[in-house]
Design an enzyme around this catalytic site. Structure first.
Site, PDB file in Angstrom:
ATOM      1  N   ASP A  55       0.825  -1.207   0.000  1.00 59.05           N
ATOM      2  CA  ASP A  55       0.000   0.000   0.000  1.00 59.05           C
ATOM      3  C   ASP A  55       0.863   1.263   0.000  1.00 59.05           C
ATOM      4  O   ASP A  55       0.468   2.288  -0.539  1.00 59.05           O
ATOM      5  CB  ASP A  55      -0.994   0.000   1.171  1.00 59.05           C
ATOM      6  CG  ASP A  55      -2.281   0.725   0.792  1.00 59.05           C
ATOM      7  OD1 ASP A  55      -2.790   0.478  -0.325  1.00 59.05           O
ATOM      8  OD2 ASP A  55      -2.769   1.549   1.577  1.00 59.05           O
ATOM      9  N   GLU A  96       0.203  10.762   5.374  1.00 59.56           N
ATOM     10  CA  GLU A  96       0.050   9.323   5.216  1.00 59.56           C
ATOM     11  C   GLU A  96       1.379   8.647   4.861  1.00 59.56           C
ATOM     12  O   GLU A  96       1.698   7.584   5.386  1.00 59.56           O
ATOM     13  CB  GLU A  96      -0.994   9.053   4.139  1.00 59.56           C
ATOM     14  CG  GLU A  96      -1.605   7.679   4.235  1.00 59.56           C
ATOM     15  CD  GLU A  96      -2.910   7.620   3.456  1.00 59.56           C
ATOM     16  OE1 GLU A  96      -3.847   8.363   3.832  1.00 59.56           O
ATOM     17  OE2 GLU A  96      -2.981   6.889   2.467  1.00 59.56           O
ATOM     18  N   GLU A 149     -11.179   5.990  -2.455  1.00 58.31           N
ATOM     19  CA  GLU A 149     -11.211   6.408  -1.046  1.00 58.31           C
ATOM     20  C   GLU A 149     -12.355   5.735  -0.294  1.00 58.31           C
ATOM     21  O   GLU A 149     -12.194   5.303   0.846  1.00 58.31           O
ATOM     22  CB  GLU A 149     -11.358   7.938  -0.953  1.00 58.31           C
ATOM     23  CG  GLU A 149     -10.218   8.736  -1.579  1.00 58.31           C
ATOM     24  CD  GLU A 149      -8.906   8.663  -0.796  1.00 58.31           C
ATOM     25  OE1 GLU A 149      -8.513   7.556  -0.367  1.00 58.31           O
ATOM     26  OE2 GLU A 149      -8.267   9.722  -0.638  1.00 58.31           O
ATOM     27  N   GLU A 219      -9.527  -3.182  -6.322  1.00 63.94           N
ATOM     28  CA  GLU A 219      -9.504  -3.243  -4.843  1.00 63.94           C
ATOM     29  C   GLU A 219      -9.615  -4.685  -4.356  1.00 63.94           C
ATOM     30  O   GLU A 219      -8.908  -5.087  -3.429  1.00 63.94           O
ATOM     31  CB  GLU A 219     -10.619  -2.378  -4.241  1.00 63.94           C
ATOM     32  CG  GLU A 219     -10.388  -0.867  -4.381  1.00 63.94           C
ATOM     33  CD  GLU A 219      -9.241  -0.329  -3.524  1.00 63.94           C
ATOM     34  OE1 GLU A 219      -8.840  -0.986  -2.539  1.00 63.94           O
ATOM     35  OE2 GLU A 219      -8.731   0.754  -3.849  1.00 63.94           O
TER      36      GLU A 219
HETATM   37  C1  LIG Z   1      -5.246   0.001  -2.607  1.00 64.71           C
HETATM   38  C2  LIG Z   1      -5.710   1.248  -1.941  1.00 64.71           C
HETATM   39  N1  LIG Z   1      -6.935   1.713  -2.198  1.00 64.71           N
HETATM   40  C3  LIG Z   1      -7.375   2.838  -1.615  1.00 64.71           C
HETATM   41  C4  LIG Z   1      -6.588   3.537  -0.736  1.00 64.71           C
HETATM   42  C5  LIG Z   1      -7.168   4.756  -0.080  1.00 64.71           C
HETATM   43  O1  LIG Z   1      -6.351   5.828  -0.054  1.00 64.71           O
HETATM   44  C6  LIG Z   1      -5.292   3.025  -0.488  1.00 64.71           C
HETATM   45  N2  LIG Z   1      -4.450   3.644   0.381  1.00 64.71           N
HETATM   46  N3  LIG Z   1      -4.899   1.888  -1.095  1.00 64.71           N
END
Ligand SMILES: Cc1ncc(CO)c(N)n1
Length: 230
Positions: A55, A96, A149, A219
């Site tokens: 991520d 973040e 999001e 996702e």
């Molecule tokens: C894969 C993914 N989808 C959405 C977000 C949301 O910011 C993230 N950080 N990572």
């Protein structure tokens, strides 16, 4: 009181119509076994570490995507507040990235070399890139942005519910995306997307719906990848 007709759905935005139509896929993305394993406390920590590293790579690619949206909002939007909402999202991404580094250190996850994106992540990042081009449409891109999001918001909020047994050491992660503040921000993005979709051409509508579905599919693949570690 708003006047409502027989169905009571006259005021529903395009997005909610689409979410109803594609309910199964939406639920697949927001209640994925990876998320359910966090909320019931059975998560395998190695899956969490895989997710964390991957991520971080995704969020780094997300930054230029959001930057491209700021450019599009500045050039094309009929409402000045769009750019401010997106800029707020960009500012949050700055925090973040720092959070990812801190969290990775805590878990002993190496973020620098040799961390490489797995295939589903690469494909997701490539999709983001296609939406960054100057030719990509603002309405389509903002719809995708909301979806990206919203999936995290809904997923991680589930891990904070009263019934959940999220391990205490994962609460902070869930709070990042599951918080009320993040929910409000997603709501603002949804408003922008719905406003644009209301005025969109048939061609834009079709493309935006496909973009929404593409996000949901990516996702699901991203969660699958995190769970299986590959
Ligand atoms: C894969 C993914 N989808 C959405 C977000 C949301 O910011 C993230 N950080 N990572």
């Amino acid at each position: 009181m708003e006047k409502k007709g027989k169905t009571g759905m006259e005021n529903e935005g395009v997005i909610d119509t689409w979410l109803r139509k594609h309910r199964l896929l939406y639920v697949g993305a927001t209640k994925h076994p990876f998320i359910l394993s966090i909320s019931d406390g059975t998560i395998d920590i190695s899956s969490f570490k895989t997710w964390l590293g991957q991520d971080y790579i995704f969020v780094r690619a997300f930054v230029p995507f959001v930057a491209s949206l700021i450019v599009k909002a500045w050039k094309e939007s009929d409402d000045r507040s769009d750019m401010e909402v997106i800029l707020g999202g960009m500012a949050a991404l700055n925090d973040e990235l720092e959070w990812f580094k801190k969290e990775a250190f805590k878990w002993g996850v190496q973020l620098s070399h040799p961390l490489l994106p797995h295939k589903p992540n690469q494909e997701y990042c490539r999709f983001l890139e296609s939406l960054m081009s100057v030719e990509a449409n603002y309405t389509v891109a903002i719809t995708a942005f909301w979806a990206i999001e919203a999936v995290y918001q809904e997923s991680f909020a589930l891990c904070l519910g009263d019934e959940s047994r999220t391990p205490p050491e994962l609460k902070e992660t869930c709070q990042r995306w599951g918080s009320e503040a993040f929910a409000k921000y997603c709501c603002s993005l949804k408003h922008i997307a719905n406003r644009r979709l209301k005025q969109a051409s048939d061609d834009e509508l079709k493309k935006a719906e496909v973009a929404l579905l593409t996000v949901l599919e990516h996702e699901v693949e991203f969660w699958n990848m995190s769970r299986s570690g590959s």
